[in-house]
Design an enzyme around this catalytic site. Structure first.
Site, PDB file in Angstrom:
ATOM      1  N   ASN A  12       0.869  -1.180   0.000  1.00  0.00           N
ATOM      2  CA  ASN A  12       0.000   0.000   0.000  1.00  0.00           C
ATOM      3  C   ASN A  12       0.906   1.230   0.000  1.00  0.00           C
ATOM      4  O   ASN A  12       1.513   1.556   1.012  1.00  0.00           O
ATOM      5  CB  ASN A  12      -0.895  -0.033   1.252  1.00  0.00           C
ATOM      6  N   LYS A  14       0.094   4.266  -0.247  1.00  0.00           N
ATOM      7  CA  LYS A  14      -0.519   5.464   0.345  1.00  0.00           C
ATOM      8  C   LYS A  14      -0.276   6.665  -0.577  1.00  0.00           C
ATOM      9  O   LYS A  14      -0.299   6.497  -1.790  1.00  0.00           O
ATOM     10  CB  LYS A  14      -0.006   5.676   1.775  1.00  0.00           C
ATOM     11  N   HIS A 102      -9.560   1.267   5.034  1.00  0.00           N
ATOM     12  CA  HIS A 102      -8.276   1.447   5.729  1.00  0.00           C
ATOM     13  C   HIS A 102      -8.487   2.407   6.908  1.00  0.00           C
ATOM     14  O   HIS A 102      -9.254   3.370   6.802  1.00  0.00           O
ATOM     15  CB  HIS A 102      -7.223   1.995   4.762  1.00  0.00           C
ATOM     16  N   GLU A 104      -6.775   4.751   8.009  1.00  0.00           N
ATOM     17  CA  GLU A 104      -6.483   6.158   7.720  1.00  0.00           C
ATOM     18  C   GLU A 104      -7.677   6.830   7.046  1.00  0.00           C
ATOM     19  O   GLU A 104      -7.931   8.019   7.240  1.00  0.00           O
ATOM     20  CB  GLU A 104      -5.218   6.257   6.851  1.00  0.00           C
ATOM     21  N   GLU A 174      -5.249  -4.896  10.677  1.00  0.00           N
ATOM     22  CA  GLU A 174      -4.233  -3.859  10.864  1.00  0.00           C
ATOM     23  C   GLU A 174      -4.485  -3.133  12.187  1.00  0.00           C
ATOM     24  O   GLU A 174      -5.315  -2.206  12.237  1.00  0.00           O
ATOM     25  CB  GLU A 174      -4.292  -2.842   9.724  1.00  0.00           C
ATOM     26  N   GLY A 180       2.701   2.420  10.866  1.00  0.00           N
ATOM     27  CA  GLY A 180       3.663   3.509  10.734  1.00  0.00           C
ATOM     28  C   GLY A 180       4.391   3.860  12.020  1.00  0.00           C
ATOM     29  O   GLY A 180       5.017   4.907  12.117  1.00  0.00           O
ATOM     30  N   SER A 220       3.573  -1.957  10.274  1.00  0.00           N
ATOM     31  CA  SER A 220       5.034  -1.947  10.463  1.00  0.00           C
ATOM     32  C   SER A 220       5.718  -3.252  10.056  1.00  0.00           C
ATOM     33  O   SER A 220       6.701  -3.649  10.684  1.00  0.00           O
ATOM     34  CB  SER A 220       5.392  -1.580  11.908  1.00  0.00           C
TER      35      SER A 220
HETATM   36  P1  13P Z   1       3.114   0.518   7.653  1.00  0.00           P
HETATM   37  O1  13P Z   1       3.643  -0.779   7.093  1.00  0.00           O
HETATM   38  O2  13P Z   1       3.845   1.714   7.136  1.00  0.00           O
HETATM   39  O3  13P Z   1       2.996   0.457   9.140  1.00  0.00           O
HETATM   40  O4  13P Z   1       1.601   0.689   7.089  1.00  0.00           O
HETATM   41  C1  13P Z   1       0.719  -0.364   7.234  1.00  0.00           C
HETATM   42  C2  13P Z   1      -0.504  -0.059   6.472  1.00  0.00           C
HETATM   43  O5  13P Z   1      -1.255   0.825   6.836  1.00  0.00           O
HETATM   44  C3  13P Z   1      -0.762  -0.821   5.252  1.00  0.00           C
HETATM   45  O6  13P Z   1      -2.031  -0.597   4.767  1.00  0.00           O
END
Ligand code: 13P
Length: 260
Positions: A12, A14, A102, A104, A174, A180, A220
């Site tokens: 992903n 982002k 997601h 976010e 997740e 992150g 992560s």
């Molecule tokens: P990270 O691997 O940067 O923690 O992000 C995970 C994520 O949100 C994947 O969709």
């Protein structure tokens, strides 16, 4: 029931990589992945919308077996929804997987469980696979309500989805506190939640649907943590954020099975 589930490792991206950077990244990733990797693992990348057409062209021109994914979409086919992209538009670009719900998007853009459910149904209706994201906050984990929270998100996301569509579904666990932050869930915690997700899908439909469901862990994930996560009985794949931006690092995650 023991069923063979093909691992699915997804990147992903982002809001990273313009379309020039995206082309360089996908070419380098394709170079890094061997045919043994592709034999063993399904790989997808989920770039920003502005990169999709460029990446589609590279994948198809060079016959690269990496699946093209999106990070979200609207549920309607078309209409006055300024700034949105429809599932039909994505399907036209040969997008085969769409991340839905997601954290976010839930936290920063107010996506509700009902929105997520509408999107899941719209993505399935276009013959694409939704990667349905669920996960708890740190407060929920500390309060001991992780399993309830995840079960609630999952049941609301799956309302109205037919049993016949179960096999085209992916669920990504997740934990929000792991995204992150450099903090990965312990293998025990990841396994506990992923096995609960599988049990719930079994109750929702049946044991065959549960046995075939692919569940990803995200939060992560790095090359060093991937092998232990992928060894877990109910983890069938990984949803990788930061580490997927670097095609060398992401390829090492895809090659998790070669470690130890
Ligand atoms: P990270 O691997 O940067 O923690 O992000 C995970 C994520 O949100 C994947 O969709």
């Amino acid at each position: 029931m023991s069923v063979e589930r093909r691992p699915l490792i997804s990147g992903n991206w982002k809001m990273h990589h313009n379309h020039f950077e995206a082309i360089r990244t996908i070419q380098r990733l394709a170079y890094n992945l061997s045919s043994a990797d592709h034999d063993a693992v399904d790989v997808s990348v989920h770039p920003p919308f502005t990169d999709l057409r460029s990446i589609q062209t590279v994948l198809e021109a060079d016959d690269i077996p990496i699946a093209l994914g999106a990070q979200h979409c609207h549920w309607e086919e078309s209409g006055s929804f300024t700034g949105e992209v429809s599932p039909t538009m994505l399907a036209k670009l040969n997008v085969s997987l769409v991340i839905v719900g997601h954290s976010e998007r839930r936290q920063n853009f107010g996506e509700s469980d009902e929105d997520v459910n509408r999107k899941v149904q719209a993505v399935l209706a276009q013959g694409m696979t939704p990667i349905v994201c669920v996960g708890e906050t740190l407060e929920e984990r500390e309060a001991g309500s992780t399993l309830d929270r995840v079960a609630d998100q999952l049941s609301r996301s799956l309302t109205g989805v037919n049993r016949s569509q179960a096999s085209s579904l992916v669920v990504a666990y997740e934990p929000i506190w792991a995204i992150g932050t450099g903090r990965t869930a312990t293998p025990e915690d990841a396994q506990e939640v992923c096995s609960a997700i599988r049990r719930q899908v079994g109750e929702f439909w049946d044991a065959e649907a549960a046995g075939g469901l692919r569940i990803q862990y995200g939060g992560s994930v790095k090359p060093v943590s991937a092998p232990d996560l992928m060894r877990l009985q109910d983890v069938d794949g990984l949803l990788v954020g930061g580490a997927s931006l670097d095609p060398d690092e992401f390829a090492r995650i895809v090659a998790y099975r070669l470690v130890g």
